[in-house]
Design a protein around this motif. Structure first.
Motif, PDB file in Angstrom:
ATOM      1  N   ASN A   1       0.817  -1.223   0.000  1.00 56.15           N
ATOM      2  CA  ASN A   1       0.000   0.000   0.000  1.00 56.15           C
ATOM      3  C   ASN A   1       0.851   1.274   0.000  1.00 56.15           C
ATOM      4  OD1 ASN A   1      -2.490  -1.400   0.040  1.00 56.15           O
ATOM      5  ND2 ASN A   1      -2.226  -1.763   2.248  1.00 56.15           N
ATOM      6  N   THR A   2       1.893   1.275  -0.809  1.00 55.51           N
ATOM      7  CA  THR A   2       2.736   2.460  -0.937  1.00 55.51           C
ATOM      8  C   THR A   2       1.950   3.590  -1.601  1.00 55.51           C
ATOM      9  OG1 THR A   2       4.685   1.043  -1.194  1.00 55.51           O
ATOM     10  CG2 THR A   2       4.906   3.338  -1.890  1.00 55.51           C
ATOM     11  N   ASP A   3       2.118   4.797  -1.106  1.00 55.41           N
ATOM     12  CA  ASP A   3       1.496   5.971  -1.727  1.00 55.41           C
ATOM     13  C   ASP A   3       2.297   6.300  -2.990  1.00 55.41           C
ATOM     14  OD1 ASP A   3       0.601   8.482  -2.492  1.00 55.41           O
ATOM     15  OD2 ASP A   3       0.276   9.163  -0.445  1.00 55.41           O
ATOM     16  N   MET A   4       1.845   5.781  -4.132  1.00 54.28           N
ATOM     17  CA  MET A   4       2.619   5.887  -5.373  1.00 54.28           C
ATOM     18  C   MET A   4       2.691   7.318  -5.883  1.00 54.28           C
ATOM     19  SD  MET A   4       3.564   2.786  -5.734  1.00 54.28           S
ATOM     20  CE  MET A   4       4.029   2.313  -7.380  1.00 54.28           C
ATOM     21  N   LYS A   5       1.623   8.074  -5.703  1.00 60.33           N
ATOM     22  CA  LYS A   5       1.636   9.470  -6.151  1.00 60.33           C
ATOM     23  C   LYS A   5       2.686  10.266  -5.375  1.00 60.33           C
ATOM     24  CE  LYS A   5      -1.452  13.462  -6.816  1.00 60.33           C
ATOM     25  NZ  LYS A   5      -0.767  14.450  -5.995  1.00 60.33           N
ATOM     26  N   LEU A   6       2.698  10.105  -4.048  1.00 61.19           N
ATOM     27  CA  LEU A   6       3.682  10.807  -3.228  1.00 61.19           C
ATOM     28  C   LEU A   6       5.096  10.338  -3.558  1.00 61.19           C
ATOM     29  CD1 LEU A   6       4.341  12.773  -0.952  1.00 61.19           C
ATOM     30  CD2 LEU A   6       3.920  10.919   0.688  1.00 61.19           C
ATOM     31  N   LEU A   7       5.248   9.031  -3.799  1.00 63.21           N
ATOM     32  CA  LEU A   7       6.565   8.489  -4.132  1.00 63.21           C
ATOM     33  C   LEU A   7       7.099   9.117  -5.414  1.00 63.21           C
ATOM     34  CD1 LEU A   7       8.731   6.361  -3.340  1.00 63.21           C
ATOM     35  CD2 LEU A   7       7.509   4.751  -4.809  1.00 63.21           C
ATOM     36  N   ALA A   8       6.234   9.202  -6.449  1.00 61.86           N
ATOM     37  CA  ALA A   8       6.657   9.792  -7.719  1.00 61.86           C
ATOM     38  C   ALA A   8       6.996  11.267  -7.551  1.00 61.86           C
ATOM     39  CB  ALA A   8       5.554   9.611  -8.762  1.00 61.86           C
ATOM     40  N   GLU A   9       6.180  12.003  -6.811  1.00 59.55           N
ATOM     41  CA  GLU A   9       6.426  13.434  -6.605  1.00 59.55           C
ATOM     42  C   GLU A   9       7.698  13.671  -5.797  1.00 59.55           C
ATOM     43  OE1 GLU A   9       1.758  14.931  -6.746  1.00 59.55           O
ATOM     44  OE2 GLU A   9       2.773  14.705  -4.821  1.00 59.55           O
ATOM     45  N   ARG A  10       7.956  12.799  -4.822  1.00 58.78           N
ATOM     46  CA  ARG A  10       9.191  12.954  -4.043  1.00 58.78           C
ATOM     47  C   ARG A  10      10.427  12.714  -4.895  1.00 58.78           C
ATOM     48  NH1 ARG A  10       8.248  10.588   2.166  1.00 58.78           N
ATOM     49  NH2 ARG A  10       7.253  12.504   2.928  1.00 58.78           N
ATOM     50  N   GLY A  11      10.324  11.830  -5.868  1.00 61.20           N
ATOM     51  CA  GLY A  11      11.453  11.626  -6.777  1.00 61.20           C
ATOM     52  C   GLY A  11      11.796  12.892  -7.539  1.00 61.20           C
TER      53      GLY A  11
ATOM     54  N   GLU B   1      11.887  11.445 -15.042  1.00 64.86           N
ATOM     55  CA  GLU B   1      10.533  11.469 -15.607  1.00 64.86           C
ATOM     56  C   GLU B   1      10.080  10.062 -15.963  1.00 64.86           C
ATOM     57  OE1 GLU B   1       7.943  13.784 -18.997  1.00 64.86           O
ATOM     58  OE2 GLU B   1       9.965  13.131 -19.472  1.00 64.86           O
ATOM     59  N   GLY B   2      10.976   9.271 -16.584  1.00 60.38           N
ATOM     60  CA  GLY B   2      10.617   7.904 -16.939  1.00 60.38           C
ATOM     61  C   GLY B   2      10.296   7.071 -15.719  1.00 60.38           C
ATOM     62  N   LEU B   3      11.097   7.234 -14.654  1.00 60.32           N
ATOM     63  CA  LEU B   3      10.871   6.513 -13.404  1.00 60.32           C
ATOM     64  C   LEU B   3       9.546   6.920 -12.772  1.00 60.32           C
ATOM     65  CD1 LEU B   3      11.964   4.629 -11.200  1.00 60.32           C
ATOM     66  CD2 LEU B   3      13.195   6.576 -10.241  1.00 60.32           C
ATOM     67  N   GLY B   4       9.282   8.222 -12.747  1.00 61.72           N
ATOM     68  CA  GLY B   4       8.038   8.719 -12.159  1.00 61.72           C
ATOM     69  C   GLY B   4       6.812   8.222 -12.893  1.00 61.72           C
ATOM     70  N   ARG B   5       6.908   8.148 -14.234  1.00 65.28           N
ATOM     71  CA  ARG B   5       5.761   7.676 -15.016  1.00 65.28           C
ATOM     72  C   ARG B   5       5.507   6.182 -14.776  1.00 65.28           C
ATOM     73  NH1 ARG B   5       4.634  11.419 -19.383  1.00 65.28           N
ATOM     74  NH2 ARG B   5       4.440  13.367 -18.237  1.00 65.28           N
ATOM     75  N   GLN B   6       6.585   5.415 -14.476  1.00 63.14           N
ATOM     76  CA  GLN B   6       6.382   4.007 -14.141  1.00 63.14           C
ATOM     77  C   GLN B   6       5.627   3.864 -12.817  1.00 63.14           C
ATOM     78  OE1 GLN B   6       9.774   1.251 -14.520  1.00 63.14           O
ATOM     79  NE2 GLN B   6      10.830   2.855 -15.673  1.00 63.14           N
ATOM     80  N   LEU B   7       5.986   4.700 -11.848  1.00 61.48           N
ATOM     81  CA  LEU B   7       5.375   4.606 -10.520  1.00 61.48           C
ATOM     82  C   LEU B   7       3.943   5.124 -10.521  1.00 61.48           C
ATOM     83  CD1 LEU B   7       8.382   5.903  -8.397  1.00 61.48           C
ATOM     84  CD2 LEU B   7       7.624   3.531  -8.620  1.00 61.48           C
ATOM     85  N   TYR B   8       3.744   6.247 -11.208  1.00 65.91           N
ATOM     86  CA  TYR B   8       2.439   6.912 -11.181  1.00 65.91           C
ATOM     87  C   TYR B   8       2.214   7.514 -12.558  1.00 65.91           C
ATOM     88  CZ  TYR B   8      -1.345   9.933  -9.494  1.00 65.91           C
ATOM     89  OH  TYR B   8      -2.562  10.539  -9.304  1.00 65.91           O
TER      90      TYR B   8
END
Length: 550
Positions: free
Chosen positions: A263-273, A415-422
């Motif tokens: 249950n990782t917060d994927m949106k927050l994870l991508a934004e933190r990256g 950007e590529g990593l963030g799009r994979q996560l969210y």
């Protein structure tokens, strides 16, 4: 000879795995299409048991570390590369075939000067991961050591890797020289500078003491951060070809099912990256420049506030204050769709020639960007924007800035990593508030007051010297005026002398021509039996003129 052999090997690998079948032939000029169609390797059938992604991955592995690095970059771009190829290229991140365990042990013992049994209470001969430059083994420090019963990882550089890398770099340099010699477009790309910059980067990655110092600096920069954790480096066990650091237990950032399972917060994870990247670039001017998924993990603690764990800091980038300023201003102007400002900043920064017409450049940028901004922000790929902008800016002689190459690569990775996560990640909306805040902090009243406080002690220390410095400067200015006047007088005299010499030269030429013409007429009169007085008179006038002017 070595370069020719390497070139032959590249061609052999290319044909063995039939990589020509990956080339979009329909987009090539007719002459190239005919050449590919008639190429002898077409007699070799495409391997039916291997997918196109597997063929590309195996070819890159066979060609060595520089090509593996290229494949790692491609693996972070699912928006540019088909999914089946991306899934195969991800295996390059930590699944490169390992080298012999005995060689690894011999390297560790040689570098640290002790037997493995003395250095570690436990040591796994099977590597945890194997990458293009080095491989990693799990180990445990002795209980009686300074760090106690600490679990660690031991990173070992591949034996003789320098020879392979140097051969590839020489080949790249040869190709760059050919591009510079035969292509005006390639000269704007500064391929020689890019290869030299990559040489510096890759050799820095081969020295694990440099990587250890980079990791230590990043750990210091993010001390106490909820967004990023850096493993501790144990310096007493670190040398140029061996590095020992804290072992971490995290979820690989590309393991989306496992991240979702906790249950990782994927949106927050991508934004933190994205925030980590901009913090490293603009706050610290020291950024991790090899952020492919194989080097990034997510902590298992607190999934609602996920924390990244970064490893492999062999490649880092830095920017000057001027580059930071122009980059931030460019991005903000771009986010605000102020294309005139983008064009002006490119000229002010020297990225395009100063003779560039701002309005024409702005109009070209607008023609590329307006159709993109008509899409929903979440569908805009920054990578696509950069590619299209570059192709447009070539008409204005825009040159590649080698100091920004690592930054551009890292931004595309993020950007590529963030799009994979969210997949709905909006890079623009995430980055814009950070950049605006950075600009306020950098150039606002608070920043001015902070800079004043920083400079004030130095000014106070130098205050007693200021009158003497001012007097000396004014004295030098007075002497400079006197010297300037003397120099001006000498230049005037020299100009007059040159004019006089030039005039004298003209007189001599005129007199010589007159004398010669008179003698010629006198000779013609003698030959033809005509009166001689005219020729002799003219020759006499010429001689008299020469005598007077001399």
């Amino acid at each position: 000879m070595a370069n020719l052999w390497r070139l032959w090997k590249i061609l052999f690998i290319f044909t063995k795995y039939r990589l020509d079948s990956l080339v979009p032939v329909e987009q090539l000029p007719l002459s190239l299409r005919i050449a590919l169609w008639l190429a002898p390797w077409r007699l070799n059938p495409v391997p039916s048991k291997l997918s196109r992604g597997a063929r590309l991955r195996l070819a890159l592995e066979a060609l060595g570390p520089i090509f593996v690095k290229f494949g790692q970059i491609l693996s972070t771009r699912p928006d540019l590369i088909p999914d089946d190829i991306v899934s195969e290229l991800r295996r390059l991140q930590d699944n490169v075939p390992p080298f012999d365990n005995n060689q690894a042990i011999a390297m560790i013992e040689d570098q640290l000067g002790k037997k493995i049994s003395e250095l570690f209470s436990e040591f796994s001969t099977e590597p945890l991961a194997s990458a293009s430059i080095a491989q990693v083994h799990a180990a445990r420090l002795p209980q009686d050591s300074e760090h106690g019963d600490q679990e660690v990882v031991v990173k070992v550089v591949r034996p003789s890797i320098e020879n392979t890398i140097e051969r590839d770099l020489q080949l790249l340099e040869l190709m760059a020289r050919l591009l510079v010699k035969y292509s005006a477009d390639a000269r704007r790309l500064k391929p020689l500078e890019v290869v030299e910059d990559y040489r510096h980067t890759i050799y820095g990655e081969l020295n694990l003491q440099i990587e250890a110092s980079n990791a230590t600096q990043l750990k210091r920069n993010f001390e106490g951060s909820d967004s990023l954790y850096m493993p501790e480096v144990f310096w007493e066990y670190t040398r140029s070809k061996v590095m020992v650091s804290e072992r971490i237990y995290g979820i690989p950032v590309a393991d989306i099912p496992e991240l979702n399972a906790q249950n990782t917060d994927m949106k927050l994870l991508a934004e933190r990256g994205v925030e980590i990247f901009f913090t490293q670039v603009f706050r610290d001017s020291f950024f991790h420049a090899d952020m492919h998924p194989g080097n990034i993990f997510v902590s298992r603690e607190n999934p609602s506030s996920p924390q990244y764990i970064a490893i492999d800091c062999g490649i880092v980038g830095t920017l000057t204050e001027e580059d930071q300023h122009y980059l931030a201003m460019n991005l903000l102007a771009f986010f605000n769709q102020d294309y005139h400002q983008v064009a002006q900043l490119h000229i002010d920064s020297g990225w395009v020639p100063p003779t560039t017409k701002v309005h024409e450049f702005a109009a070209s940028i607008r023609s590329v960007c307006e159709p993109i901004f008509d899409k929903p922000l979440a569908e805009i790929s920054f990578g696509q924007v950069l590619i299209q902008l570059f192709s447009t800016a070539r008409r204005f002689n825009m040159e590649v800035q080698p100091q920004l190459v690592l930054l551009q690569k890292t931004l595309l990775n993020i950007e590529g990593l963030g799009r994979q996560l969210y997949p709905q990640l909006d890079l623009w909306t995430t980055a814009k508030p950070y950049l605006e805040r950075w600009m306020r902090d950098r150039f606002g009243p608070k920043a001015a007051f902070t800079e004043l406080k920083r400079q004030l002690p130095g000014w106070i220390e130098k205050a007693p010297q200021i009158p003497g410095l001012v007097h000396g400067a004014l004295s030098r200015l007075n002497h400079m005026d006197e010297n300037q006047q003397a120099l001006q007088s000498e230049l005037t005299q020299l100009r007059l002398e040159l004019e006089k010499q030039s005039q004298k030269k003209r007189h001599h030429i005129l007199g010589s021509l007159t004398t010669g013409l008179g003698l010629f007429l006198w000779w013609q009169a003698f030959v033809l039996g005509l009166p001689e007085i005219a020729g002799l008179s003219l020759a006499g006038v010429g001689l008299l003129w020469l005598l007077i002017k001399s």
